[in-house]
Design an enzyme around this catalytic site. Structure first.
Site, PDB file in Angstrom:
ATOM      1  N   CYS A   2     -60.288 -95.424  29.143  1.00  0.00           N
ATOM      2  CA  CYS A   2     -59.019 -94.920  29.653  1.00  0.00           C
ATOM      3  C   CYS A   2     -58.268 -96.039  30.390  1.00  0.00           C
ATOM      4  O   CYS A   2     -58.872 -96.972  30.888  1.00  0.00           O
ATOM      5  CB  CYS A   2     -59.169 -93.760  30.618  1.00  0.00           C
ATOM      6  SG  CYS A   2     -60.171 -92.419  29.967  1.00  0.00           S
ATOM      7  N   ARG A  27     -57.396 -99.342  25.580  1.00  0.00           N
ATOM      8  CA  ARG A  27     -58.498 -98.731  26.326  1.00  0.00           C
ATOM      9  C   ARG A  27     -58.728 -97.267  25.958  1.00  0.00           C
ATOM     10  O   ARG A  27     -59.652 -96.631  26.447  1.00  0.00           O
ATOM     11  CB  ARG A  27     -58.211 -98.802  27.832  1.00  0.00           C
ATOM     12  CG  ARG A  27     -57.936-100.193  28.331  1.00  0.00           C
ATOM     13  CD  ARG A  27     -57.641-100.177  29.809  1.00  0.00           C
ATOM     14  NE  ARG A  27     -58.779 -99.702  30.545  1.00  0.00           N
ATOM     15  CZ  ARG A  27     -59.796-100.449  30.917  1.00  0.00           C
ATOM     16  NH1 ARG A  27     -59.791-101.731  30.631  1.00  0.00           N
ATOM     17  NH2 ARG A  27     -60.806 -99.942  31.576  1.00  0.00           N
ATOM     18  N   TRP A  75     -59.359 -91.902  26.655  1.00  0.00           N
ATOM     19  CA  TRP A  75     -60.373 -91.962  25.606  1.00  0.00           C
ATOM     20  C   TRP A  75     -61.381 -90.893  25.981  1.00  0.00           C
ATOM     21  O   TRP A  75     -62.097 -91.017  26.977  1.00  0.00           O
ATOM     22  CB  TRP A  75     -61.023 -93.344  25.577  1.00  0.00           C
ATOM     23  CG  TRP A  75     -61.989 -93.543  24.463  1.00  0.00           C
ATOM     24  CD1 TRP A  75     -61.691 -93.867  23.172  1.00  0.00           C
ATOM     25  CD2 TRP A  75     -63.414 -93.460  24.540  1.00  0.00           C
ATOM     26  NE1 TRP A  75     -62.847 -93.984  22.442  1.00  0.00           N
ATOM     27  CE2 TRP A  75     -63.927 -93.731  23.243  1.00  0.00           C
ATOM     28  CE3 TRP A  75     -64.325 -93.169  25.555  1.00  0.00           C
ATOM     29  CZ2 TRP A  75     -65.283 -93.728  22.954  1.00  0.00           C
ATOM     30  CZ3 TRP A  75     -65.683 -93.166  25.265  1.00  0.00           C
ATOM     31  CH2 TRP A  75     -66.146 -93.455  23.970  1.00  0.00           C
ATOM     32  N   ASN A 100     -60.579 -93.198  35.443  1.00  0.00           N
ATOM     33  CA  ASN A 100     -61.223 -93.898  34.333  1.00  0.00           C
ATOM     34  C   ASN A 100     -62.703 -93.983  34.676  1.00  0.00           C
ATOM     35  O   ASN A 100     -63.055 -94.519  35.721  1.00  0.00           O
ATOM     36  CB  ASN A 100     -60.606 -95.302  34.205  1.00  0.00           C
ATOM     37  CG  ASN A 100     -61.411 -96.197  33.297  1.00  0.00           C
ATOM     38  OD1 ASN A 100     -62.100 -95.724  32.397  1.00  0.00           O
ATOM     39  ND2 ASN A 100     -61.344 -97.491  33.552  1.00  0.00           N
ATOM     40  N   GLY A 101     -63.548 -93.445  33.805  1.00  0.00           N
ATOM     41  CA  GLY A 101     -64.985 -93.484  34.079  1.00  0.00           C
ATOM     42  C   GLY A 101     -65.614 -92.131  33.788  1.00  0.00           C
ATOM     43  O   GLY A 101     -65.057 -91.334  33.029  1.00  0.00           O
ATOM     44  N   GLU A 483     -71.104-108.585  11.145  1.00  0.00           N
ATOM     45  CA  GLU A 483     -69.774-108.559  11.750  1.00  0.00           C
ATOM     46  C   GLU A 483     -68.709-108.164  10.711  1.00  0.00           C
ATOM     47  O   GLU A 483     -67.791-107.386  11.009  1.00  0.00           O
ATOM     48  CB  GLU A 483     -69.477-109.937  12.384  1.00  0.00           C
ATOM     49  CG  GLU A 483     -68.091-110.138  12.937  1.00  0.00           C
ATOM     50  CD  GLU A 483     -67.698-109.145  14.032  1.00  0.00           C
ATOM     51  OE1 GLU A 483     -68.555-108.417  14.545  1.00  0.00           O
ATOM     52  OE2 GLU A 483     -66.493-109.093  14.331  1.00  0.00           O
ATOM     53  N   LYS A 487     -66.355-104.868  11.058  1.00  0.00           N
ATOM     54  CA  LYS A 487     -64.892-104.895  10.960  1.00  0.00           C
ATOM     55  C   LYS A 487     -64.421-103.859   9.940  1.00  0.00           C
ATOM     56  O   LYS A 487     -63.462-103.138  10.156  1.00  0.00           O
ATOM     57  CB  LYS A 487     -64.380-106.283  10.524  1.00  0.00           C
ATOM     58  CG  LYS A 487     -64.470-107.357  11.565  1.00  0.00           C
ATOM     59  CD  LYS A 487     -63.311-107.328  12.517  1.00  0.00           C
ATOM     60  CE  LYS A 487     -63.608-107.201  13.959  1.00  0.00           C
ATOM     61  NZ  LYS A 487     -64.787-107.002  14.626  1.00  0.00           N
ATOM     62  N   GLU A 490     -64.860-100.327  11.341  1.00  0.00           N
ATOM     63  CA  GLU A 490     -63.989-100.036  12.474  1.00  0.00           C
ATOM     64  C   GLU A 490     -62.585 -99.672  12.043  1.00  0.00           C
ATOM     65  O   GLU A 490     -62.004 -98.725  12.551  1.00  0.00           O
ATOM     66  CB  GLU A 490     -63.877-101.271  13.391  1.00  0.00           C
ATOM     67  CG  GLU A 490     -65.049-101.514  14.287  1.00  0.00           C
ATOM     68  CD  GLU A 490     -64.854-102.761  15.143  1.00  0.00           C
ATOM     69  OE1 GLU A 490     -65.101-102.689  16.345  1.00  0.00           O
ATOM     70  OE2 GLU A 490     -64.457-103.824  14.607  1.00  0.00           O
ATOM     71  N   HIS A 506     -85.681-104.429  -0.102  1.00  0.00           N
ATOM     72  CA  HIS A 506     -86.506-103.510   0.677  1.00  0.00           C
ATOM     73  C   HIS A 506     -85.753-102.220   1.016  1.00  0.00           C
ATOM     74  O   HIS A 506     -86.095-101.556   1.988  1.00  0.00           O
ATOM     75  CB  HIS A 506     -86.995-104.198   1.947  1.00  0.00           C
ATOM     76  CG  HIS A 506     -87.879-105.369   1.665  1.00  0.00           C
ATOM     77  ND1 HIS A 506     -89.111-105.230   1.063  1.00  0.00           N
ATOM     78  CD2 HIS A 506     -87.683-106.700   1.850  1.00  0.00           C
ATOM     79  CE1 HIS A 506     -89.652-106.436   0.910  1.00  0.00           C
ATOM     80  NE2 HIS A 506     -88.791-107.341   1.380  1.00  0.00           N
ATOM     81  N   LYS A 607     -60.998-100.610  23.021  1.00  0.00           N
ATOM     82  CA  LYS A 607     -61.365-102.024  23.088  1.00  0.00           C
ATOM     83  C   LYS A 607     -62.332-102.315  24.223  1.00  0.00           C
ATOM     84  O   LYS A 607     -63.283-103.047  24.063  1.00  0.00           O
ATOM     85  CB  LYS A 607     -60.108-102.867  23.254  1.00  0.00           C
ATOM     86  CG  LYS A 607     -60.422-104.335  23.206  1.00  0.00           C
ATOM     87  CD  LYS A 607     -59.256-105.146  22.801  1.00  0.00           C
ATOM     88  CE  LYS A 607     -59.658-106.564  22.487  1.00  0.00           C
ATOM     89  NZ  LYS A 607     -60.440-106.668  21.253  1.00  0.00           N
TER      90      LYS A 607
HETATM   91  C1  G6P Z   1     -65.894-102.278  22.012  1.00  0.00           C
HETATM   92  C2  G6P Z   1     -64.849-102.967  21.168  1.00  0.00           C
HETATM   93  C3  G6P Z   1     -65.484-104.096  20.376  1.00  0.00           C
HETATM   94  C4  G6P Z   1     -66.229-105.052  21.310  1.00  0.00           C
HETATM   95  C5  G6P Z   1     -67.235-104.305  22.182  1.00  0.00           C
HETATM   96  C6  G6P Z   1     -67.811-105.199  23.265  1.00  0.00           C
HETATM   97  O1  G6P Z   1     -66.784-101.608  21.194  1.00  0.00           O
HETATM   98  O2  G6P Z   1     -64.220-102.046  20.296  1.00  0.00           O
HETATM   99  O3  G6P Z   1     -64.472-104.815  19.698  1.00  0.00           O
HETATM  100  O4  G6P Z   1     -66.876-106.019  20.556  1.00  0.00           O
HETATM  101  O5  G6P Z   1     -66.579-103.223  22.845  1.00  0.00           O
HETATM  102  O6  G6P Z   1     -66.783-105.612  24.125  1.00  0.00           O
HETATM  103  P1  G6P Z   1     -66.817-106.887  25.026  1.00  0.00           P
HETATM  104  O7  G6P Z   1     -65.505-106.862  25.773  1.00  0.00           O
HETATM  105  O8  G6P Z   1     -67.983-106.737  25.951  1.00  0.00           O
HETATM  106  O9  G6P Z   1     -66.953-108.062  24.143  1.00  0.00           O
END
Ligand code: G6P
Length: 612
Positions: A2, A27, A75, A100-101, A483, A487, A490, A506, A607
């Site tokens: 949030c 956020r 969120w 937020n929290g 990764e 992506k 996501e 496997h 994020k």
């Molecule tokens: C969230 C974001 C990701 C990020 C992860 C860790 O899941 O959507 O993009 O990699 O948090 O975030 P940080 O700020 O600790 O790299």
């Protein structure tokens, strides 16, 4: 997660709060709301399920005026995204609050408050807090004392912003475990979850620390601890330009951030390497002595940052001969750990605020680690403040939820870290000379890879209607495959798995048929032959091969007929993870654009994950 914004000013602030919220949508973006105190000292509130732009579209500036206010983008944790669960929450039209929290003991508090006659209108954990403030205010009519008394009853993590119609030019803020910053200006003051929200009004910021409570008026900011003793917090000037957080000519932040990668990597390297070696002092005072003693590295991170940590493990063991373990923070923090002897604990985080990673760092500081290091993109963030050593990745502001330039700068930073450690372990400088020379070529080579954009769009067209995809790689390119798959999941919502190429047989090979795209990274080097065999295993089952390689000539043969190939520049194999990440980011991006998903704000994600 949030996002919170708040203001106390002598001008109408609703529009300003909304503009601030737009900068915080990374956020969370499932509902939004704003509350102000109007000219008649009444609380006005507006909330919507949906994004900030929907809140904006129903807010008519001239009807929604006030000079003190708070706003929130959500969120969802407790309660579905809906108007009734959107913040701010109010109690008896006297107090409004944003949070937020997570309030962990909300259900006990809710029962008590209901017994006291309070009616609840939402399914959230947050609403208890505003009623608690109301209840305590009745005792001595003091807003700060009422907030303190309420907070003393809370368990969990929170950043709070509170306004009251009884104190129309006052804003109270509390921080316990979730980030909150005060923006200081002439005759007006602000709060936000992130300074980015306030760059259009100020560059002066005060970061609250856990257990801080701020009493903010037009001219004054006082910060107290929970014993009501006044505490001093440093003021910081942020020099990020307002333009750095704009999208410019790009349709999406993610594309802008992908294209900024050559510059971001160059900036991460600037002043940190000479022509032939890594400067030893770049990890700060004290690092030299610590690096000399290191016998083990413990890397902890989440999400994309975790993948960077996984790449680093290959580098640490192969280039610096240092054993390394890597773990996701949410696991690390809840198991019994036996730290290795002389182990350096390292967190990787773009934001420096991820709740699990921060908790792991705090835990590590109490354990028997040699020292702690935060590799982070956000100066002034909690992790950079709390770790013994800090290293900034200098990617610049990253707004797209799917992390791109932060990841490649983390890799760059980690490579420097590994070379700095290597200097302590060997007098042989020849490899370092070669690697530094190669590293300095990376920004230009990333630029070259970005020119493959059109070829990647063709791959994206072929993938856009798929439901599944497999990404494979060997060695340090295995985490890169993970990764690439992350992506894809996501932002395009295609189910994707990242696998070590050698593990295909496997399990995942059972999924391969003529409908399954297999995206693989095949740089030259020791593992080339092995990778080629894995590709043949896929072809033999009719799988569709998409290959990134600097060995294009090997794919001219009949045995690879029908494989889709994109040529990659040649570079030392150790640095391949940085280069091979770029086309995978572009691939996910183009698939998402073709599918019409929300690239910068994918569903259900955020994020900066500042809740568990
Ligand atoms: C969230 C974001 C990701 C990020 C992860 C860790 O899941 O959507 O993009 O990699 O948090 O975030 P940080 O700020 O600790 O790299």
């Amino acid at each position: 997660m949030c996002g919170i914004v708040g203001a106390v000013a002598k001008r109408p602030i609703a529009k300003l709060l909304i503009d601030g919220l737009k900068k915080l949508e990374y956020r969370g973006y499932d509902s939004a709301g704003v509350a102000v105190i109007d000219a008649h000292y009444q609380l006005k509130r507006l909330r919507v399920a949906g994004k900030v732009r929907e809140l904006e579209s129903v807010m008519h500036d001239h009807l929604f005026q006030g000079q003190t206010g708070i706003a929130h983008t959500r969120w969802a944790t407790h309660g579905v995204p809906s108007e009734k669960n959107a913040h701010p929450f109010v109690s008896h039209d006297e107090f409004a609050l944003v949070h937020n929290g997570i309030i962990e003991n909300h259900s006990v508090l809710r029962d008590q408050l209901q017994r006291d006659g309070y009616c609840f209108h939402s399914d959230t954990d947050t609403e208890v807090v505003v009623h608690l403030i109301h209840k305590n205010y009745k005792k001595n009519q003091d807003l700060l004392a009422a907030v303190r008394a309420a907070v003393m009853e809370l368990k969990g993590a929170y950043a709070l912003g509170i306004i009251s119609k009884h104190d129309p030019s006052r804003l109270v803020a509390v921080r316990q475990g979730s980030p909150l910053v005060i923006g200081k200006s002439q005759g007006e003051n602000f709060i936000a979850s992130d300074p980015l929200a306030l760059l259009s009004v100020t560059q002066q910021f005060i970061y609250l620390e856990d257990n801080d409570m701020a009493d903010i008026t037009l001219e004054d900011i006082k910060i107290f601890n929970m014993d009501m003793q006044e505490v001093k917090r440093e003021q910081h000037t942020l020099s990020i330009s307002h333009d750095a957080v704009e999208r410019g000519e790009y349709r999406h932040y993610m594309k802008k951030e992908i294209m900024e990668q050559p510059e971001a990597i160059a900036s991460c390297l600037e002043g940190r390497v000479t022509d032939d070696h890594v400067l030893p002092a770049i990890f700060g005072p004290g690092a030299d002595a610590i690096f000399s003693q290191v016998e083990h590295i413990q890397l902890v991170a989440c999400g994309t940052s975790y993948h960077a940590a996984m790449v680093a493990r290959y580098w640490l063991e192969s280039l610096a001969d240092i054993p390394c373990t890597v773990e996701v923070a949410s696991e690390f923090r809840y198991r019994k750990i036996a730290p290795s002897k002389n182990s350096l604990f390292v967190t990787l985080s773009q934001s420096g605020e991820t709740a699990d990673t921060l908790a792991a760092l705090r835990l590590a500081r109490k354990m028997d680690y040699l020292s702690t290091l935060a590799i982070c993109n956000v100066p002034g963030s909690s992790m950079t403040r709390e770790a013994d050593l800090q290293f900034l990745t200098r990617a610049g502001v990253e707004i797209g939820v799917a992390s791109t330039k932060a990841f490649v700068t983390q890799l760059t930073a980690l490579f420097l870290f590994v070379l700095a450690l290597r200097q302590k372990r060997t007098a042989d400088t020849q490899l370092e000379v070669e690697l530094v020379a190669q590293l300095r070529r990376v920004p230009a080579l990333v630029e070259k890879v970005l020119q493959q954009d059109a070829a990647i769009v063709n791959w994206a067209r072929a993938l856009m209607n798929k439901e599944h995809a497999i990404f494979i790689g060997r060695g340090a390119l295995y985490p890169v495959a993970m990764e690439g798959a992350l992506k894809m999941k996501e932002i395009s919502y295609i189910h994707a798995e990242g696998y070590p190429s050698g593990e295909l047989k496997h399990g995942p090979l059972a999924l391969v048929d003529t409908n399954m795209p297999v995206i693989s990274t095949v740089p030259g080097g020791e593992l080339l032959e092995k990778s080629l065999s894995n590709l043949q295993e896929v072809r033999a089952r009719g799988g569709k091969l998409y290959v990134l390689t600097d060995q294009v000539h090997l794919f001219d043969q009949d045995s690879f007929a029908g494989a889709h190939i994109i040529a990659m520049p040649c570079l030392h194999a150790a640095l391949a993870p940085i280069l091979y990440t770029i086309p995978l980011q572009l691939l996910a991006y183009h698939v998402a654009v073709l599918k019409g998903t929300d690239v910068d704000q994918p569903r259900n994600l955020a994020k900066s994950v500042t809740v568990e």
